[in-house]
Design an enzyme around this catalytic site. Structure first.
Site, short mmCIF file in Angstrom:
data_model
loop_
_atom_site.label_atom_id
_atom_site.label_comp_id
_atom_site.label_asym_id
_atom_site.label_seq_id
_atom_site.Cartn_x
_atom_site.Cartn_y
_atom_site.Cartn_z
N HIS A 134 -3.70 4.28 4.63
CA HIS A 134 -4.79 3.31 4.75
C HIS A 134 -6.10 3.93 4.25
CE1 HIS A 134 -7.42 0.24 6.37
NE2 HIS A 134 -8.06 1.16 7.05
N TYR A 182 4.17 5.55 11.22
CA TYR A 182 4.49 4.17 11.56
C TYR A 182 5.36 3.45 10.53
CZ TYR A 182 0.29 3.49 8.64
OH TYR A 182 -0.64 3.54 7.63
N ARG A 214 0.86 -1.18 0.00
CA ARG A 214 0.00 0.00 0.00
C ARG A 214 0.90 1.24 0.00
NH1 ARG A 214 -2.13 0.64 5.40
NH2 ARG A 214 -0.83 2.49 5.51
#
Length: 401
Positions: free
Chosen positions: A297, A306, A293
């Protein structure tokens, strides 16, 4: 053009299919897992196109793309480019306040287009909420997807008209729906198949495990297509599983295979193989499309909190669209005229989508209170009144200026 390459790897399936293991074995500590993943970023998987755009042979899966023509390849490239353009426009529209939320598929175009084009018209699809490329393959107008994320429709398409179910927000629950539907068509004697899409995070859901159990026991004609994009929001894959995800199928008694999710040809071939198994009465298959990805998200997420740039840049080098373009150019299957025409088509699609969304009505903010209870409820009435007062405060503030 087909060349041999030492980079080509034999397909690896769980013991329920053909013997073989692969992937990274992770430790119990996430830091160790991250370090190990960084060391081994290219696990063994089915690959037909390298990141450099070279065609590599695969004895098991070449047959499933043997009949593909240069026109077909250009079609796959067009699908991926237009899907990415639509996705980028949707992200921009959300940032401009036109959509409530958007879940981008950036980086996952090959997994979705490859698997989507493997389907027959009579196959049935159960998506999550990120399968915009599969929706494109099933003929769903992109503006219907955006209407849902704007809050002005509940999907906007007839699932039976496209054999493409409405988006499912509840994580993993669509795998149960797909399994039940597959069991039903098997009882009806149909030779069609079902495919259920989900992500690496959903693989930890109980609904998915229950789906695996029922599909295996009843030999349901369903393909479980897991897009392992490495991150379940902010949780890395090693916090989801101690083994590669495709190996989970072994414990339920059916085959699993890991495919290069950034290779549209490999995704097409592996999905065709799995669907063929289903139609021939051989039961379920788990396909793990190992991809990434590249964006957030959703538009409410900040991935920089993160994950680092180094990981993202490494995966950008494996970009699925650039990979196929390199192959098309090297094989003389597409010229500059094709790419120029596609660029113009891409811009036209972006404009159409943008204008369509801006012409949509604003969502009814009070609709959220209408279907909580069948007969109404005093607490909901109170909350509705509070929300009305809150909305009125904006009008009062504007009037005071």
């Amino acid at each position: 053009m087909t060349v041999d390459s030492s980079a080509a790897r034999k397909p690896r399936r769980s013991a329920a299919g053909k013997a073989g293991t692969t992937g990274t074995k992770t430790g119990t500590r996430s830091t160790a897992g991250r370090a190990m993943r960084a060391k081994n970023t290219e696990p063994e998987l089915v690959q037909l196109l390298t990141p450099e755009g070279k065609r590599v042979k695969n004895a098991e899966y070449d047959a499933y793309v043997a009949g593909i023509t240069p026109e077909d390849l250009r079609g796959l490239y067009r699908d991926m480019v237009l899907t990415r353009r639509f996705d980028a426009e949707a992200t921009a529209l959300q940032r401009q306040g036109e959509l409530g939320l958007w879940a981008s598929l950036l980086g996952q175009e090959a997994a979705q287009i490859g698997s989507g084009r493997a389907l027959r018209d009579d196959d049935y699809v159960f998506p999550t909420y990120r399968e915009h490329g599969v929706a494109w393959c099933r003929g769903v107008d992109p503006t219907n997807l955006l209407g849902m994320f704007r809050g002005v429709n509940n999907g906007g398409w007839d699932p039976n008209g496209n054999n493409f179910h409405l988006y499912t927000i509840v994580i993993g629950s669509q795998t149960l729906h797909a399994t039940g539907y597959a069991m039903g068509i098997a009882k009806d004697g149909a030779d069609s198949a079902v495919i259920a899409y989900f992500g690496d995070g959903a693989s930890s859901q109980g609904d998915v495990a229950e789906s695996f159990t029922f599909s295996a026991v009843y030999n349901a004609p369903v393909v479980f297509f897991c897009q392992n994009n490495q991150w379940a929001i902010s949780e890395p894959t090693e916090k989801q599983s101690r083994v590669p995800l495709y190996q989970r199928a072994q414990g339920f008694g059916f085959p699993g295979v890991r495919v290069d999710g950034n290779d549209v040809l490999a995704c097409l071939a592996v999905t065709k193989w799995a669907l063929e198994r289903a139609r021939e009465g051989e039961g379920p298959t788990l396909v793990e499309a190992y991809t990434y990805r590249m964006g957030a998200h959703t538009t409410s997420d900040d991935p920089s909190r993160y994950r680092g740039d180094e990981e993202r840049l490494a995966w950008e080098a494996k970009d699925p669209i650039l990979r196929l373009r390199r192959y098309l150019e090297a094989a003389n299957h597409a010229d500059e005229g094709f790419f120029a025409e596609l660029e113009a088509e891409s811009e036209a699609l972006g404009k159409r989508v943008r204008e369509a969304v801006r012409a949509m009505p604003d969502p009814d903010h009070f609709a959220i209170f209408e279907n909580v209870y069948a007969d109404g409820h005093a607490l909901v009435d109170e909350e509705r009144a509070q929300f009305a007062a809150y909305q009125a405060s904006f009008a009062d503030a504007e009037g005071g200026h």
